[in-house]
Design a protein around this motif. Structure first.
Motif, PDB file in Angstrom:
ATOM      1  N   VAL A  52       0.816  -1.209   0.000  1.00 11.81           N
ATOM      2  CA  VAL A  52       0.000   0.000   0.000  1.00 11.81           C
ATOM      3  C   VAL A  52       0.854   1.264   0.000  1.00 11.81           C
ATOM      4  O   VAL A  52       0.471   2.279  -0.589  1.00 11.81           O
ATOM      5  CB  VAL A  52      -0.993  -0.022   1.185  1.00 11.81           C
ATOM      6  N   LEU A  81      -1.900  -2.099  10.535  1.00 16.42           N
ATOM      7  CA  LEU A  81      -2.867  -1.764   9.488  1.00 16.42           C
ATOM      8  C   LEU A  81      -4.043  -2.742   9.477  1.00 16.42           C
ATOM      9  O   LEU A  81      -5.176  -2.378   9.155  1.00 16.42           O
ATOM     10  CB  LEU A  81      -2.164  -1.782   8.128  1.00 16.42           C
ATOM     11  N   ASP A 104     -12.590  -4.571   2.053  1.00 15.60           N
ATOM     12  CA  ASP A 104     -11.626  -3.627   1.486  1.00 15.60           C
ATOM     13  C   ASP A 104     -10.648  -4.416   0.620  1.00 15.60           C
ATOM     14  O   ASP A 104      -9.801  -5.149   1.129  1.00 15.60           O
ATOM     15  CB  ASP A 104     -10.890  -2.867   2.588  1.00 15.60           C
ATOM     16  N   ASN A 148      -8.271  -3.320  -1.369  1.00 14.88           N
ATOM     17  CA  ASN A 148      -6.964  -2.754  -1.695  1.00 14.88           C
ATOM     18  C   ASN A 148      -6.224  -2.152  -0.505  1.00 14.88           C
ATOM     19  O   ASN A 148      -5.240  -1.444  -0.693  1.00 14.88           O
ATOM     20  CB  ASN A 148      -7.131  -1.692  -2.786  1.00 14.88           C
ATOM     21  N   ALA A 149      -6.685  -2.425   0.714  1.00 17.25           N
ATOM     22  CA  ALA A 149      -6.009  -1.868   1.896  1.00 17.25           C
ATOM     23  C   ALA A 149      -4.588  -2.381   2.020  1.00 17.25           C
ATOM     24  O   ALA A 149      -3.700  -1.664   2.487  1.00 17.25           O
ATOM     25  CB  ALA A 149      -6.805  -2.215   3.157  1.00 17.25           C
ATOM     26  N   THR A 163     -13.986  -6.270   7.556  1.00 15.79           N
ATOM     27  CA  THR A 163     -14.135  -5.696   8.895  1.00 15.79           C
ATOM     28  C   THR A 163     -15.234  -6.414   9.667  1.00 15.79           C
ATOM     29  O   THR A 163     -16.001  -7.213   9.110  1.00 15.79           O
ATOM     30  CB  THR A 163     -14.472  -4.205   8.808  1.00 15.79           C
TER      31      THR A 163
END
Length: 414
Positions: free
Chosen positions: A271, A313, A370, A372-373, A364
């Protein structure tokens, strides 16, 4: 009176089931390596009327179980259409798949099944969205896959542009396109025509219900910026197990237990790393082996071990290995777990020999995915976009597909 109320409730229940969106059903753990494609070999079949689609899958229980297929015609929103089966099929479905063979000289036994449509029993009459459903001999739905049949009646041209939204200048890609009807008569295009835009054949990414921005003569023009934008993501990671015994730049070591075990080198968080281009196949996979001549029957199943360092992250979100190998589903099988001994998020998957694309995604506690986190978003990323043009004239019972276009971000421009 009570009987009438019960009948009404029952009818409403049936109607609600019939009107449900036909999502793709995840296969049970013993069914693997599902491939559904058309003559071009793309990972999602988009075919003209009369062109074949090919289904292939393995049953690792190797019990030579009987499997049956059904075909459901759907409208633009993937709810079943109002057509009777006789209106969209010639012949009958609900037939047994008779083309199957057992594996040969493999540590993991399996049965390989194949189906081609059209065949001697069934042909498709109309264009539109379709769902292919596979049932076992107890008539339990095992899995389903979407495919698209179209008529080439209008021309679709598309390009990929860099976003003009300053907040996402380096992260998003915008698909702009036009529809040229030629000799096809469009009376009220804003009501008759609908479009769907899909990134890398991944249906949850689809953008729907975008009206033409304006018209030039008979041509419909879609030159939006925000309305047809997608996050660029990053190139997929990959590994290749076509040679069972050869480590590579991504395979650190190989062990043999009940099956072959391929341990991948630890991956990294991309990222915050500058974008680097290297070719991928946009999440897809290709079964192949150097240890035999028949990839379908002689390719081994190997256990692939994934490693990703834990990072703040991730918080307490769930981490999954993501790719076409299981139709991008997030299941317990492809979920990583934390190893306290080495600080790694780890997981393993039983996959057939071949070349695979994958990446890591987060889910989550609220169920938000998500993509592309971990891998990041870059406007340079090579992505393929599919543009489907649907049409329903006044009085029609279903949404037909009258044109298909595509665009690739390889030639992205400002």
């Amino acid at each position: 009176m009570c009987f009438i109320l019960k009948q009404i409730v029952f009818l409403l229940f049936v109607q609600s089931l019939f009107g449900q969106v036909q999502e793709e059903v995840v296969a049970p753990s013993h069914i693997k390596s599902i491939v559904l494609n058309g003559p071009t070999g793309d990972q999602f079949p988009v075919v003209q009327i009369g062109e074949p689609i090919y289904l292939e899958f393995d049953d690792t229980s190797a019990s030579e179980q009987d499997y049956y297929y059904k075909i459901v015609h759907c409208d633009y929103d993937w709810t079943p259409s109002d057509l009777l089966k006789s209106q969209y099929l010639t012949g009958v479905d609900n037939q047994r798949i008779i083309d199957y063979r057992n594996s040969y000289t493999t540590l993991q036994p399996f049965s390989n099944y194949r189906l081609t449509i059209p065949n001697d029993n069934v042909k498709l009459k109309v264009s539109g969205n379709y769902v292919l459903e596979i049932y076992n001999n107890s008539y339990e739905l095992q899995f389903s896959r979407r495919f698209v049949v179209y008529k080439d009646l209008v021309k679709v041209g598309g390009v990929v542009k860099r976003s003009r939204d300053f907040d996402y200048l380096n992260e998003k890609q915008v698909v702009q396109f036009n529809i040229n009807p030629g000799n096809f008569q469009l009376v009220n295009p804003k009501k008759e025509v609908k479009v769907a835009i899909i990134q890398n054949y991944y249906w949850p990414s689809a953008i729907y219900n975008v009206p033409p921005q304006f018209t030039l003569g008979k041509e419909l023009v879609y030159k939006y910026d925000k309305e047809t934008s997608f996050f660029g993501g990053n190139e997929f990671l990959n590994f290749d197990t076509k040679d069972l015994r050869a480590p590579s730049s991504v395979i650190s070591r190989i062990e043999v237990t009940d099956v072959y075990n391929h341990h991948l080198f630890s991956d990294i968080f991309r990222v915050n790393v500058p974008y680097t281009y290297y070719p991928d196949i946009n999440g897809d996979y290709v079964v192949r082996t150097l240890q035999g001549e028949d990839d379908a029957r002689e390719a081994e199943y190997t256990r692939i071990h994934f490693n990703l360092p834990y990072d703040q992250l991730l918080n307490l979100d769930d981490v999954y290995v993501f790719g076409k190998f299981n139709n991008y589903a997030l299941t317990e099988e492809n979920k990583l777990t934390y190893n306290e001994d080495n600080g790694m998020m780890q997981g393993n998957l039983l996959l057939k020999q071949g070349f695979y694309n994958y990446k890591y995604v987060l889910k989550t506690e609220e169920g938000i995915i998500d993509l592309n986190a971990i891998s990041g978003n870059f406007h340079f990323t090579e992505n393929t976009y599919l543009i489907l043009v649907y049409y329903r004239n006044f009085g029609d019972l279903y949404d037909s597909i009258i044109g298909v276009g595509s665009a690739n971000s390889r030639n992205i421009s400002n």
